[in-house]
Write a protein that holds these residues in place. Sequence first.
Motif, mmCIF file in Angstrom:
data_model
loop_
_atom_site.group_PDB
_atom_site.id
_atom_site.type_symbol
_atom_site.label_atom_id
_atom_site.label_comp_id
_atom_site.label_asym_id
_atom_site.label_seq_id
_atom_site.Cartn_x
_atom_site.Cartn_y
_atom_site.Cartn_z
ATOM 1 N N THR A 17 0.858 -1.181 0.000
ATOM 2 C CA THR A 17 0.000 0.000 0.000
ATOM 3 C C THR A 17 0.891 1.227 0.000
ATOM 4 N N SER A 18 0.620 2.155 -0.921
ATOM 5 C CA SER A 18 1.426 3.368 -1.018
ATOM 6 C C SER A 18 1.075 4.334 0.109
ATOM 7 N N LYS A 19 1.855 5.407 0.228
ATOM 8 C CA LYS A 19 1.590 6.436 1.234
ATOM 9 C C LYS A 19 0.203 7.042 1.056
ATOM 10 N N ASN A 20 -0.263 7.072 -0.196
ATOM 11 C CA ASN A 20 -1.586 7.646 -0.496
ATOM 12 C C ASN A 20 -2.719 6.646 -0.321
ATOM 13 N N GLY A 21 -2.401 5.419 0.092
ATOM 14 C CA GLY A 21 -3.420 4.406 0.308
ATOM 15 C C GLY A 21 -3.761 3.576 -0.914
ATOM 16 N N ASN A 22 -3.001 3.727 -1.996
ATOM 17 C CA ASN A 22 -3.243 2.945 -3.214
ATOM 18 C C ASN A 22 -2.575 1.581 -3.108
ATOM 19 N N THR A 23 -3.277 0.546 -3.544
ATOM 20 C CA THR A 23 -2.748 -0.815 -3.537
ATOM 21 C C THR A 23 -1.962 -1.043 -4.822
ATOM 22 N N TYR A 24 -0.785 -1.696 -4.686
ATOM 23 C CA TYR A 24 0.007 -2.074 -5.848
ATOM 24 C C TYR A 24 0.711 -3.385 -5.539
ATOM 25 N N LEU A 25 1.262 -4.020 -6.568
ATOM 26 C CA LEU A 25 1.995 -5.271 -6.427
ATOM 27 C C LEU A 25 3.439 -5.035 -6.834
ATOM 28 N N THR A 26 4.363 -5.700 -6.161
ATOM 29 C CA THR A 26 5.774 -5.536 -6.488
ATOM 30 C C THR A 26 6.508 -6.855 -6.286
ATOM 31 N N GLY A 27 7.620 -7.013 -6.990
ATOM 32 C CA GLY A 27 8.429 -8.217 -6.854
ATOM 33 C C GLY A 27 9.599 -8.183 -7.810
ATOM 34 N N ARG A 28 10.230 -9.333 -7.995
ATOM 35 C CA ARG A 28 11.361 -9.490 -8.916
ATOM 36 C C ARG A 28 11.058 -10.610 -9.892
ATOM 37 N N TRP A 29 11.559 -10.445 -11.090
ATOM 38 C CA TRP A 29 11.491 -11.488 -12.106
ATOM 39 C C TRP A 29 12.885 -11.569 -12.711
ATOM 40 N N GLY A 30 13.705 -12.450 -12.155
ATOM 41 C CA GLY A 30 15.095 -12.539 -12.591
ATOM 42 C C GLY A 30 15.820 -11.242 -12.290
ATOM 43 N N GLY A 31 16.351 -10.598 -13.309
ATOM 44 C CA GLY A 31 17.086 -9.350 -13.151
ATOM 45 C C GLY A 31 16.221 -8.116 -13.276
ATOM 46 N N ALA A 32 14.910 -8.274 -13.213
ATOM 47 C CA ALA A 32 14.010 -7.126 -13.356
ATOM 48 C C ALA A 32 13.152 -6.933 -12.113
ATOM 49 N N LYS A 33 12.943 -5.676 -11.749
ATOM 50 C CA LYS A 33 11.964 -5.341 -10.727
ATOM 51 C C LYS A 33 10.616 -5.221 -11.429
ATOM 52 N N ALA A 35 6.566 -3.989 -11.061
ATOM 53 C CA ALA A 35 5.558 -3.228 -10.314
ATOM 54 C C ALA A 35 4.271 -3.271 -11.125
ATOM 55 N N VAL A 36 3.164 -3.551 -10.459
ATOM 56 C CA VAL A 36 1.854 -3.568 -11.109
ATOM 57 C C VAL A 36 1.023 -2.489 -10.430
ATOM 58 N N LEU A 37 0.677 -1.460 -11.222
ATOM 59 C CA LEU A 37 -0.046 -0.302 -10.705
ATOM 60 C C LEU A 37 -1.403 -0.188 -11.361
ATOM 61 N N LYS A 38 -2.409 0.198 -10.594
ATOM 62 C CA LYS A 38 -3.745 0.376 -11.145
ATOM 63 C C LYS A 38 -3.733 1.603 -12.047
ATOM 64 N N SER A 39 -4.227 1.424 -13.248
ATOM 65 C CA SER A 39 -4.249 2.497 -14.231
ATOM 66 C C SER A 39 -5.410 3.447 -13.963
ATOM 67 N N ARG A 40 -5.262 4.667 -14.413
ATOM 68 C CA ARG A 40 -6.382 5.621 -14.335
ATOM 69 C C ARG A 40 -7.387 5.328 -15.438
ATOM 70 N N ASP A 41 -6.952 4.600 -16.468
ATOM 71 C CA ASP A 41 -7.853 4.213 -17.553
ATOM 72 C C ASP A 41 -8.764 3.098 -17.078
ATOM 73 N N VAL A 42 -9.894 2.965 -17.746
ATOM 74 C CA VAL A 42 -10.865 1.930 -17.424
ATOM 75 C C VAL A 42 -11.210 1.197 -18.716
ATOM 76 N N ALA A 43 -11.412 -0.104 -18.631
ATOM 77 C CA ALA A 43 -11.785 -0.894 -19.804
ATOM 78 C C ALA A 43 -13.170 -0.494 -20.286
ATOM 79 N N ASP A 44 -13.508 -0.884 -21.507
ATOM 80 C CA ASP A 44 -14.814 -0.552 -22.092
ATOM 81 C C ASP A 44 -15.968 -1.032 -21.240
ATOM 82 N N ASP A 45 -15.785 -2.154 -20.547
ATOM 83 C CA ASP A 45 -16.864 -2.685 -19.710
ATOM 84 C C ASP A 45 -16.858 -2.089 -18.303
ATOM 85 N N GLY A 46 -15.932 -1.150 -18.035
ATOM 86 C CA GLY A 46 -15.872 -0.488 -16.739
ATOM 87 C C GLY A 46 -14.950 -1.147 -15.727
#
Length: 94
Positions: A17-33, A35-46
């Motif tokens: 959870t970020s300082k602003n209260g937003n939920t995100y995911l984080t981790g490592r994949w081999g040599g890469a960090k 981060a999965v962040l919720k987009s401000r965009d929304v899919a066509d179905d909402g």
Amino acid sequence: MPTHAESIRAFRLYEKTSKNGNTYLTGRWGGAKVAVLKSRDVADDGSAMWDVLLSPAPERVKPEVSNTTAHPSPPTNGLVPERGPSKLSDEIPF
């Protein structure tokens, strides 16, 4: 149709959870960090959309190996203890 039994785990992500209260995911994949962040965009179905971001991960620091053992072996008085049956014949549980 694929089943979960045919899947393999590529890597793990940890929920944060970020300082602003937003939920995100984080981790490592081999040599890469990762981060999965919720987009401000929304899919066509909402439904929510998520952005996957990759960046170079810093090198991991390997702990130094000490020459001392945490649990020293008990004295054997020069005798070798008898060994039980080998555990190599045990079935692997997967």
